[in-house]
Design a protein around this motif. Sequence first.
Motif, PDB file in Angstrom:
ATOM      1  N   GLU A 101       3.987  -0.055   4.529  1.00 51.91           N
ATOM      2  CA  GLU A 101       3.214  -1.238   4.166  1.00 51.91           C
ATOM      3  C   GLU A 101       2.857  -1.201   2.679  1.00 51.91           C
ATOM      4  N   ASN A 102       2.487  -2.383   2.171  1.00 52.93           N
ATOM      5  CA  ASN A 102       2.200  -2.490   0.737  1.00 52.93           C
ATOM      6  C   ASN A 102       3.319  -1.810  -0.046  1.00 52.93           C
ATOM      7  N   GLY A 131      -5.315  -7.356  10.832  1.00 43.39           N
ATOM      8  CA  GLY A 131      -4.270  -7.970  11.645  1.00 43.39           C
ATOM      9  C   GLY A 131      -3.061  -8.354  10.806  1.00 43.39           C
ATOM     10  N   GLY A 132      -2.085  -8.931  11.473  1.00 45.36           N
ATOM     11  CA  GLY A 132      -0.879  -9.378  10.782  1.00 45.36           C
ATOM     12  C   GLY A 132       0.064  -8.242  10.462  1.00 45.36           C
ATOM     13  N   TYR A 133       0.954  -8.492   9.507  1.00 48.10           N
ATOM     14  CA  TYR A 133       1.987  -7.535   9.140  1.00 48.10           C
ATOM     15  C   TYR A 133       2.073  -7.448   7.615  1.00 48.10           C
ATOM     16  N   GLY A 134       2.282  -6.277   7.104  1.00 45.25           N
ATOM     17  CA  GLY A 134       2.493  -6.132   5.669  1.00 45.25           C
ATOM     18  C   GLY A 134       1.550  -5.182   4.989  1.00 45.25           C
ATOM     19  N   GLY A 135       0.351  -4.997   5.544  1.00 44.25           N
ATOM     20  CA  GLY A 135      -0.597  -4.087   4.927  1.00 44.25           C
ATOM     21  C   GLY A 135      -1.913  -4.756   4.609  1.00 44.25           C
ATOM     22  N   ILE A 136      -2.520  -4.360   3.495  1.00 46.64           N
ATOM     23  CA  ILE A 136      -3.853  -4.855   3.122  1.00 46.64           C
ATOM     24  C   ILE A 136      -3.779  -5.908   2.021  1.00 46.64           C
ATOM     25  N   GLY A 137      -2.616  -6.532   1.880  1.00 45.25           N
ATOM     26  CA  GLY A 137      -2.484  -7.637   0.945  1.00 45.25           C
ATOM     27  C   GLY A 137      -2.359  -7.193  -0.498  1.00 45.25           C
ATOM     28  N   ASN A 138      -2.187  -8.202  -1.371  1.00 46.11           N
ATOM     29  CA  ASN A 138      -2.121  -7.945  -2.812  1.00 46.11           C
ATOM     30  C   ASN A 138      -2.964  -8.972  -3.568  1.00 46.11           C
ATOM     31  N   ASP A 139      -4.039  -9.437  -2.889  1.00 45.98           N
ATOM     32  CA  ASP A 139      -4.921 -10.443  -3.480  1.00 45.98           C
ATOM     33  C   ASP A 139      -6.371 -10.091  -3.167  1.00 45.98           C
ATOM     34  N   GLY A 170       3.293  -5.289  -1.029  1.00 44.83           N
ATOM     35  CA  GLY A 170       3.338  -4.914  -2.439  1.00 44.83           C
ATOM     36  C   GLY A 170       2.081  -4.178  -2.851  1.00 44.83           C
ATOM     37  N   GLN A 171       1.991  -3.863  -4.105  1.00 41.45           N
ATOM     38  CA  GLN A 171       0.854  -3.100  -4.617  1.00 41.45           C
ATOM     39  C   GLN A 171      -0.458  -3.843  -4.371  1.00 41.45           C
ATOM     40  N   PRO A 172      -1.448  -3.198  -3.776  1.00 43.98           N
ATOM     41  CA  PRO A 172      -2.728  -3.877  -3.544  1.00 43.98           C
ATOM     42  C   PRO A 172      -3.400  -4.290  -4.846  1.00 43.98           C
ATOM     43  N   ALA A 173      -4.173  -5.354  -4.762  1.00 44.61           N
ATOM     44  CA  ALA A 173      -4.941  -5.799  -5.921  1.00 44.61           C
ATOM     45  C   ALA A 173      -6.066  -4.818  -6.217  1.00 44.61           C
ATOM     46  N   MET A 174      -6.507  -4.805  -7.452  1.00 48.10           N
ATOM     47  CA  MET A 174      -7.634  -3.949  -7.837  1.00 48.10           C
ATOM     48  C   MET A 174      -8.935  -4.667  -7.469  1.00 48.10           C
ATOM     49  N   PRO A 175      -9.747  -4.081  -6.599  1.00 47.75           N
ATOM     50  CA  PRO A 175     -10.954  -4.767  -6.128  1.00 47.75           C
ATOM     51  C   PRO A 175     -12.099  -4.694  -7.130  1.00 47.75           C
ATOM     52  N   PRO A 176     -13.101  -5.556  -7.000  1.00 48.38           N
ATOM     53  CA  PRO A 176     -14.304  -5.433  -7.830  1.00 48.38           C
ATOM     54  C   PRO A 176     -14.977  -4.083  -7.570  1.00 48.38           C
ATOM     55  N   SER A 218     -13.433   0.509  -3.846  1.00 48.61           N
ATOM     56  CA  SER A 218     -12.546   1.306  -4.694  1.00 48.61           C
ATOM     57  C   SER A 218     -11.173   1.313  -4.030  1.00 48.61           C
ATOM     58  N   LEU A 219     -10.139   1.275  -4.840  1.00 52.82           N
ATOM     59  CA  LEU A 219      -8.783   1.452  -4.327  1.00 52.82           C
ATOM     60  C   LEU A 219      -8.478   2.941  -4.366  1.00 52.82           C
ATOM     61  N   VAL A 220      -8.241   3.532  -3.181  1.00 52.12           N
ATOM     62  CA  VAL A 220      -7.996   4.973  -3.105  1.00 52.12           C
ATOM     63  C   VAL A 220      -6.652   5.200  -2.421  1.00 52.12           C
ATOM     64  N   TYR A 221      -6.206   6.434  -2.466  1.00 54.10           N
ATOM     65  CA  TYR A 221      -4.964   6.818  -1.782  1.00 54.10           C
ATOM     66  C   TYR A 221      -5.248   8.069  -0.951  1.00 54.10           C
ATOM     67  N   TYR A 222      -5.101   7.925   0.352  1.00 54.32           N
ATOM     68  CA  TYR A 222      -5.377   9.058   1.236  1.00 54.32           C
ATOM     69  C   TYR A 222      -4.068   9.751   1.612  1.00 54.32           C
ATOM     70  N   PRO A 223      -4.062  11.074   1.734  1.00 58.59           N
ATOM     71  CA  PRO A 223      -2.834  11.794   2.057  1.00 58.59           C
ATOM     72  C   PRO A 223      -2.461  11.620   3.529  1.00 58.59           C
ATOM     73  N   ALA A 224      -1.185  11.348   3.770  1.00 58.51           N
ATOM     74  CA  ALA A 224      -0.671  11.170   5.130  1.00 58.51           C
ATOM     75  C   ALA A 224       0.685  11.858   5.244  1.00 58.51           C
ATOM     76  N   GLU A 225       1.273  11.766   6.400  1.00 55.84           N
ATOM     77  CA  GLU A 225       2.512  12.476   6.704  1.00 55.84           C
ATOM     78  C   GLU A 225       3.637  12.164   5.718  1.00 55.84           C
ATOM     79  N   ASP A 226       3.780  10.891   5.341  1.00 52.34           N
ATOM     80  CA  ASP A 226       4.879  10.470   4.475  1.00 52.34           C
ATOM     81  C   ASP A 226       4.506  10.394   3.006  1.00 52.34           C
ATOM     82  N   GLY A 227       3.250  10.684   2.699  1.00 51.18           N
ATOM     83  CA  GLY A 227       2.811  10.590   1.308  1.00 51.18           C
ATOM     84  C   GLY A 227       1.456   9.916   1.226  1.00 51.18           C
ATOM     85  N   ASN A 228       1.061   9.505   0.034  1.00 48.23           N
ATOM     86  CA  ASN A 228      -0.239   8.897  -0.171  1.00 48.23           C
ATOM     87  C   ASN A 228      -0.213   7.412   0.174  1.00 48.23           C
ATOM     88  N   MET A 229      -1.207   6.969   0.970  1.00 46.85           N
ATOM     89  CA  MET A 229      -1.298   5.595   1.448  1.00 46.85           C
ATOM     90  C   MET A 229      -2.495   4.889   0.813  1.00 46.85           C
TER      91      MET A 229
END
Length: 350
Positions: free
Chosen positions: A162-163, A121-129, A76-82, A87-98
């Motif tokens: 992911e996310n 590690g794990g599966y799902g992305g960078i979390g939402n917490d 799901g949507q990543p949490a907003m970090p302190p 910073s929460l950023v979005y980098y351009p990739a083949e399928d869109g912004n990640m």
Amino acid sequence: MVKIARRKYKIQQETIRHLFMKKKYRWLKFIPLIFGFLLSACDGNNYSFKLREDDYAGAHNKFKTHIVDDSFVGDGQPAMPPKEIFSLVYYPAEDGNMAAFISTSPTDKTKKYPAIIWLTGGYGGIGNDDFFWSDRPANNDQSASAFRRDGLVLMIPSFRGENANPGRYEMFYGELRDIESARQYLAKLPYVDSNRIYLAGHSTGGTRALLASEYTKGFRAIFSLGGIPDLRLRLNYAPIPVAVPFDQNDPREFELRSPRTFLKSIKSPTFYFEGEYAYWEEFDEVKEITSNKGIPLYIYRIENGDHFNIIRPLTNLIAEKILNDREEKVNIEFNENDFLKLQYNLPLPN
């Protein structure tokens, strides 16, 4: 603690050696020679697996994976970090912004700093917490906290599917192109030294790091903590918490997701670490191959370590190595004193 079963062929070899002790079975000493000759004639080597000669990036780009399962659900949507940490950023990739977390930019932007990408590690992305900016236990710190220090830029990316990212989860395949896109994003930041970008990851992230070392030549050095040698072996060993998305009837799907298949494509210094209680014995054969062929993959089995308690002391050690790696060519290596220090700082296993 995880115990990895020996390969069937190793058991067979032990059986042959046992029989050879008996006089009437001495003729069996010729079996390894015959078997080795047949393998050599068929595959050009006598390894327990198929070692591809072609370039991994070329093979990867030519092959189109067949995704047959879309049940994967990201974090799901990543949490907003302190803001003082990430910073929460979005980098351009083949399928869109990640989505990705990137450490706060340095105050002095006139300098160029080394940077590292951490593959979680794990599966799902960078979390939402708050996982990556909260305190983690010393014997299982997967937050990359060791890389949050002055003079080093840290990026923690998520990938396709992911996310809340666009694209489909491919399990160790298209994600490699996303890793390269993340590297290119970092390289364009005005305060990042594009010649000193490193890659590290743990567990599934460690597997991605190994594959990325074969796919791209852009990283100065790569560090894998607890990656696997072969995806089919991992799936045969124990269940995983997500569905396998690709067509498992096609052996090429596994070959192109298994790091040991394309060892010859590794060009940048690559370092693999695993605790002795979780170590895949297949890496002993990989170590022999890379040593004999001059492939820059260095494998270390950490005494008294498991899959998790090695992370914090190792990432601290890696961060120090990166900050001291200032020559024109990479000068990172690990010696006996490093491992003595690591043992001293090794937490008790889980």
